[in-house]
Design an enzyme around this catalytic site. Structure first.
Site, PDB file in Angstrom:
ATOM      1  N   TYR A   1      -1.820  -0.249  10.403  1.00  0.00           N
ATOM      2  CA  TYR A   1      -1.921  -0.815   9.038  1.00  0.00           C
ATOM      3  C   TYR A   1      -0.743  -0.350   8.179  1.00  0.00           C
ATOM      4  CZ  TYR A   1      -3.656  -1.129   4.209  1.00  0.00           C
ATOM      5  OH  TYR A   1      -3.784  -1.380   2.870  1.00  0.00           O
TER       6      TYR A   1
ATOM      7  N   SER B   1       0.875  -1.191   0.000  1.00  0.00           N
ATOM      8  CA  SER B   1       0.000   0.000   0.000  1.00  0.00           C
ATOM      9  C   SER B   1       0.900   1.225   0.000  1.00  0.00           C
ATOM     10  CB  SER B   1      -0.858   0.020   1.265  1.00  0.00           C
ATOM     11  OG  SER B   1      -1.463   1.294   1.432  1.00  0.00           O
TER      12      SER B   1
HETATM   13  N1  LIG Z   1      -8.726  -0.468  -1.171  1.00  0.00           N
HETATM   14  C1  LIG Z   1      -7.708   0.316  -0.927  1.00  0.00           C
HETATM   15  O1  LIG Z   1      -7.820   1.551  -0.860  1.00  0.00           O
HETATM   16  C2  LIG Z   1      -6.338  -0.294  -0.759  1.00  0.00           C
HETATM   17  C3  LIG Z   1      -5.232   0.581  -0.785  1.00  0.00           C
HETATM   18  C4  LIG Z   1      -3.960   0.037  -0.613  1.00  0.00           C
HETATM   19  C5  LIG Z   1      -3.812  -1.312  -0.428  1.00  0.00           C
HETATM   20  N2  LIG Z   1      -4.907  -2.127  -0.395  1.00  0.00           N
HETATM   21  C6  LIG Z   1      -4.675  -3.560  -0.150  1.00  0.00           C
HETATM   22  O2  LIG Z   1      -5.311  -4.319  -1.150  1.00  0.00           O
HETATM   23  C7  LIG Z   1      -5.663  -5.602  -0.631  1.00  0.00           C
HETATM   24  C8  LIG Z   1      -7.110  -5.890  -0.956  1.00  0.00           C
HETATM   25  O3  LIG Z   1      -7.918  -4.940  -0.297  1.00  0.00           O
HETATM   26  P1  LIG Z   1      -9.364  -4.506  -0.789  1.00  0.00           P
HETATM   27  O4  LIG Z   1      -9.435  -3.035  -0.721  1.00  0.00           O
HETATM   28  O5  LIG Z   1      -9.688  -5.199  -2.050  1.00  0.00           O
HETATM   29  O6  LIG Z   1     -10.236  -5.040   0.434  1.00  0.00           O
HETATM   30  P2  LIG Z   1     -11.515  -5.968   0.556  1.00  0.00           P
HETATM   31  O7  LIG Z   1     -12.500  -5.678  -0.506  1.00  0.00           O
HETATM   32  O8  LIG Z   1     -11.945  -5.859   1.977  1.00  0.00           O
HETATM   33  O9  LIG Z   1     -10.877  -7.401   0.323  1.00  0.00           O
HETATM   34  C9  LIG Z   1     -10.065  -8.012   1.280  1.00  0.00           C
HETATM   35  C10 LIG Z   1     -10.006  -9.484   0.995  1.00  0.00           C
HETATM   36  O10 LIG Z   1      -9.180 -10.101   1.986  1.00  0.00           O
HETATM   37  C11 LIG Z   1      -9.905 -11.183   2.544  1.00  0.00           C
HETATM   38  N3  LIG Z   1      -9.557 -11.349   3.947  1.00  0.00           N
HETATM   39  C12 LIG Z   1      -9.628 -10.424   4.933  1.00  0.00           C
HETATM   40  N4  LIG Z   1      -9.307 -10.979   6.118  1.00  0.00           N
HETATM   41  C13 LIG Z   1      -9.027 -12.286   5.864  1.00  0.00           C
HETATM   42  C14 LIG Z   1      -8.678 -13.376   6.690  1.00  0.00           C
HETATM   43  N5  LIG Z   1      -8.550 -13.240   8.016  1.00  0.00           N
HETATM   44  N6  LIG Z   1      -8.478 -14.577   6.116  1.00  0.00           N
HETATM   45  C15 LIG Z   1      -8.637 -14.745   4.781  1.00  0.00           C
HETATM   46  N7  LIG Z   1      -8.992 -13.742   3.953  1.00  0.00           N
HETATM   47  C16 LIG Z   1      -9.190 -12.529   4.493  1.00  0.00           C
HETATM   48  C17 LIG Z   1     -11.381 -10.818   2.400  1.00  0.00           C
HETATM   49  O11 LIG Z   1     -12.177 -11.980   2.316  1.00  0.00           O
HETATM   50  P3  LIG Z   1     -13.138 -12.560   3.460  1.00  0.00           P
HETATM   51  O12 LIG Z   1     -13.707 -11.398   4.201  1.00  0.00           O
HETATM   52  O13 LIG Z   1     -14.136 -13.346   2.692  1.00  0.00           O
HETATM   53  O14 LIG Z   1     -12.254 -13.412   4.297  1.00  0.00           O
HETATM   54  C18 LIG Z   1     -11.366 -10.134   1.035  1.00  0.00           C
HETATM   55  O15 LIG Z   1     -11.465 -11.082   0.008  1.00  0.00           O
HETATM   56  C19 LIG Z   1      -5.341  -5.560   0.852  1.00  0.00           C
HETATM   57  O16 LIG Z   1      -4.080  -6.144   1.102  1.00  0.00           O
HETATM   58  C20 LIG Z   1      -5.291  -4.077   1.143  1.00  0.00           C
HETATM   59  O17 LIG Z   1      -4.476  -3.776   2.261  1.00  0.00           O
HETATM   60  C21 LIG Z   1      -6.160  -1.654  -0.556  1.00  0.00           C
END
Ligand SMILES: NC(=O)c1ccc[n+]([C@@H]2O[C@H](COP(=O)([O-])OP(=O)(O)OC[C@H]3O[C@@H](n4cnc5c(N)ncnc54)[C@H](OP(=O)(O)O)[C@@H]3O)[C@@H](O)[C@H]2O)c1
Length: 263
Positions: A153, A140
């Site tokens: 985070y 990130s």
């Molecule tokens: N969105 C942003 O602004 C942003 C910015 C920078 C980086 N990121 C990074 O991008 C990645 C994806 O994020 P996103 O924004 O797409 O979030 P999201 O829509 O909440 O997706 C997160 C995913 O991780 C899974 N997950 C969470 N906790 C888990 C656990 N304990 N065990 C197994 N799976 C788990 C969730 O599935 P379940 O709930 O079904 O388990 C979901 O599929 C993350 O690493 C996040 O830090 C996001």
């Protein structure tokens, strides 16, 4: 088995991970999709299998729990068809350190750091034996510098950055590719559930998950190691890397700096 092999995508039940699953299926990878929400995972896997000529398996596991992580480690260590790992699952909690619970802190560290590291190490022996394979670690931009909203985070993502870049150094002379992807604010369920006050972020700074993943895959195709999809001035990234290496080397003097010997 697909000619491209199998891609493992963690956190494939929503957001960035779901888009990775779609894009990799379109590229012809068989898939292993990992997350906790079984219904979501199965629906996504079934839709991709019927749309593309690929196989999609699901592993329902909680990566914050030792048993869940161990199960995924075991399954992917034993699967010789795996050619790509996308370590995407991640948890973000906003708020000051003093107001963050021990459980939330444990889960962030367990998923963002411990699971990402263990899953990387699980695929490495087979990748090294074949001198081929790709690891994509989702960091990130919050890992570049302290940001008040995400004081735990952000540091977990600083770990992802340094771990991934260390691995890149280690595997430099091999056929294994390791990419760091550092998204900025991306519209996903996870992002929306953070409840960041709209006043803090200009809507113009938000990216779609589709654009984020497509840019990251374009970066991967171009052999880029350090991909920040929304960063237009890539010189800043090069300068950041150069300066941090220079700082590390400049400390190797063995002597206290003059400013500490003024008495
Ligand atoms: N969105 C942003 O602004 C942003 C910015 C920078 C980086 N990121 C990074 O991008 C990645 C994806 O994020 P996103 O924004 O797409 O979030 P999201 O829509 O909440 O997706 C997160 C995913 O991780 C899974 N997950 C969470 N906790 C888990 C656990 N304990 N065990 C197994 N799976 C788990 C969730 O599935 P379940 O709930 O079904 O388990 C979901 O599929 C993350 O690493 C996040 O830090 C996001």
């Amino acid at each position: 088995m697909s000619k491209r092999g199998t891609a493992v995508v963690t956190g494939a039940s929503s957001g960035i991970g779901e888009v990775y699953a779609q894009r990799l299926a379109a590229r012809g990878y068989d898939l292993i999709l990992v997350a906790r929400r079984k219904d979501r995972l199965e629906k996504i896997a079934a839709a991709l299998q019927s749309r593309f000529a690929i196989r999609a398996e699901t592993i329902v596991a909680d990566l914050a729990q030792e048993a869940g992580l161990a199960e995924v480690v075991r399954k992917i260590s034993d699967d010789a068809s795996i050619t790509l790992l996308v370590n995407n699952a991640g948890i973000a909690v906003i708020g000051p350190v003093s107001q963050t619970s021990a459980a939330a802190t444990h889960n962030m560290i367990a998923v963002n750091i411990t699971a990402l590291t263990a899953l990387t190490m699980a695929v490495l022996p087979a990748f090294i034996a074949r001198n081929a394979g790709t690891i994509v670690n989702i960091g990130s931009v919050a890992g570049f510098a302290p940001f008040a909203f995400v004081p735990i985070y952000g540091p977990t993502k600083a770990y992802v950055r340094q771990f991934t870049q260390s691995l890149q150094q280690e595997l430099q002379a091999t056929g294994i590719r390791v990419q760091l992807v550092s998204p900025a604010s991306t519209v996903t369920e996870g992002f929306e559930s953070l409840g960041i006050p709209p006043s803090v972020l200009d809507p113009a700074t938000l990216m779609t998950a589709e654009n984020c993943v497509d840019a990251a895959l374009e970066g991967l195709d171009n052999g880029e190691l350090n991909t920040a999809p929304s960063l237009h001035d890539e010189n800043l990234l090069h300068q950041f890397e150069e300066t941090s290496t220079k700082l590390l080397m400049a400390t190797q003097t063995g002597q206290p700096a003059p400013r500490y010997l003024l008495k």
